[in-house]
Enzyme design. Sequence first.
Site, PDB file in Angstrom:
ATOM      1  N   TRP A  17      71.927  63.620  53.524  1.00 15.00           N
ATOM      2  CA  TRP A  17      71.411  64.077  53.179  1.00 15.00           C
ATOM      3  C   TRP A  17      70.434  62.541  53.032  1.00 15.00           C
ATOM      4  CZ3 TRP A  17      67.291  67.365  53.307  1.00 15.00           C
ATOM      5  CH2 TRP A  17      66.495  67.511  52.653  1.00 15.00           C
ATOM      6  N   ASP A  20      63.386  60.593  49.022  1.00 21.11           N
ATOM      7  CA  ASP A  20      62.126  59.191  48.911  1.00 21.11           C
ATOM      8  C   ASP A  20      62.521  57.990  49.202  1.00 21.11           C
ATOM      9  OD1 ASP A  20      61.350  61.508  47.753  1.00 21.11           O
ATOM     10  OD2 ASP A  20      61.523  60.135  45.270  1.00 21.11           O
ATOM     11  N   GLN A  36      66.810  57.587  48.312  1.00 19.14           N
ATOM     12  CA  GLN A  36      67.702  58.703  48.013  1.00 19.14           C
ATOM     13  C   GLN A  36      68.520  59.556  48.985  1.00 19.14           C
ATOM     14  OE1 GLN A  36      66.213  60.690  44.242  1.00 19.14           O
ATOM     15  NE2 GLN A  36      67.008  58.491  44.554  1.00 19.14           N
TER      16      GLN A  36
HETATM   17  C1  FRU Z   1      60.472  63.688  45.532  1.00 16.79           C
HETATM   18  C2  FRU Z   1      61.386  63.762  43.879  1.00 16.79           C
HETATM   19  C3  FRU Z   1      61.092  62.424  43.315  1.00 16.79           C
HETATM   20  C4  FRU Z   1      62.702  61.965  42.480  1.00 16.79           C
HETATM   21  C5  FRU Z   1      63.063  62.665  43.453  1.00 16.79           C
HETATM   22  C6  FRU Z   1      65.006  63.274  43.164  1.00 16.79           C
HETATM   23  O1  FRU Z   1      60.877  63.743  46.253  1.00 16.79           O
HETATM   24  O2  FRU Z   1      61.393  64.680  43.839  1.00 16.79           O
HETATM   25  O3  FRU Z   1      60.439  62.911  41.788  1.00 16.79           O
HETATM   26  O4  FRU Z   1      62.895  61.081  41.885  1.00 16.79           O
HETATM   27  O5  FRU Z   1      62.808  63.331  44.668  1.00 16.79           O
HETATM   28  O6  FRU Z   1      65.537  63.026  44.965  1.00 16.79           O
END
Ligand code: FRU
Length: 511
Positions: A17, A20, A36
């Site tokens: 997965w 961000d 992420q």
């Molecule tokens: C935004 C978010 C961020 C957080 C991250 C976690 O999409 O919710 O605020 O740091 O994704 O994966």
Amino acid sequence: MKHSYRPKYHASVPAGWCNDPNGTVWYQGKAHLFFQHYPYKAQWGTMHWGHFVSEDLIRWRTLPVALRPEEDYERICGCCSGSAIEKDGKLWLLYTAAQPTLQRQCLAVSEDGGLTFRKDPANPILTAEMLSDEVSPLDFRDPRLFEKDGTYYFVAGIRLLAPAERERAAALSHMDLGLGEQRSPSAGSLSGGDEENPGFGNLILCRSRDLKRWEYVGHLLEPQPELPPEFYALHGVYECPDYFELDGYEVLLSSPQNLPQMGRDYQNLHSGLYMLGKLDFESGRFRVDTVGELDRGADFYAAQTMKLPDGRIVLLAWKEMWDRSYPTQAEGWAGTYTLPRELRVADGRLLQRPVRELEAYRSAPVTLDRLRVDGEAAVEGVSGSVLELRCRLRPGAAARAGLKLFCGQQHETLLYVDRAAGELVLDRSHSGVPLKGREKDVQIRRCALEHPEELELELFLDVSSLEVFVDGGRSVMTANLFPDPEDLGIHFFSEGGAAEFTEIRKYDLMA
Ligand code: FRU
């Protein structure tokens, strides 16, 4: 070979997965795109930072995972979003270590060109309590670093607490809410979207001389004429902010959760905004002159920028939306990124264009100067699902005129001007695999047109997505869609009268 929805010239997670983009930075001759990442399953899980690099912003190479959630302070939610900056030749990351009811900031540094990172022994280096009691410890995340006149700053998303709410927030932040539980993959972005959390979404500015000790400057948004009240009563966080100067303007980006739909604006559950205005570096206040939506399509979130050595500012976003179905999960991966887009500001408006580096990937051009359509027409050589298609469109007397893309026996994706409404409509109701989401309508997105009588369109098709740049990037619409592999047809169409397409240019594209 088995068919895959994987795009050919957009970045996508190799396995597992991603959400961000993080730490987007040009460093030592390369573009770095951290992200992420949950490597073990195609759904959100305890966050890692994945890592891509590229020399030309189109062809991305995957490097080893940059941050793993192995410390106690990163338990449960992991290493959430943050940013990168070069200092003393080293690459520094500031990111949010998140637990279900506590969000704190951490530092990591690389001394080997951005390959491996050492976490600071003093982590978490920054908590909400260290800054101000108006910042909720439950929602304090996604710090975006920048440097100005020798001082380091970050902007971050928070919940702003009124005095009466402070005790409740402090008590909640020490509760062991949901520990041991993984956030469900479709639960939306990190906490903050829920109404029980005290406070409303806002942004803060902090400053530092050394990236380690931080001082609170203040919160950014105060009631002001350019901002409707919904912006101060946000049940959520302005996630993943960014701040930069461009063409003599100051630009603030953010991704507010749960911003309600207002007219044709903010049709997605969570939005991507730009604000032009002025940041006061003494008080932290941001005077807003203009607010605009970054993308009018269905799949766009958490945009971040990087500055290239030649001065261009390039934006990349997660080409997905929270709280949706993700058909690629069946292939063991989920998550793609938009094309990198060069930004400019002109006439008080942010303009986006795909980076010029993409032109090097063009082949098999087909051109046609003029096509009059009354009904439906195809152009020889104009078909496929991995290509760039440009044209000017004059709907003339037609009630609707535009393109049918990814066409096959059973499927088509519509992009057309609705003359009566003065809108460009992107309709994926019959594109292929049906998509689910929490919005009233996840299939159709509408973009108001300033000049519906004539528009310039630049389309980028990439197996399972469409990005549309309108009138030199004054508006953009991005959407994912999941057709069959043989849905390669492209038709020009008009209804209720004849339309004219001019300067048609098609190029195949492949990274
Ligand atoms: C935004 C978010 C961020 C957080 C991250 C976690 O999409 O919710 O605020 O740091 O994704 O994966």
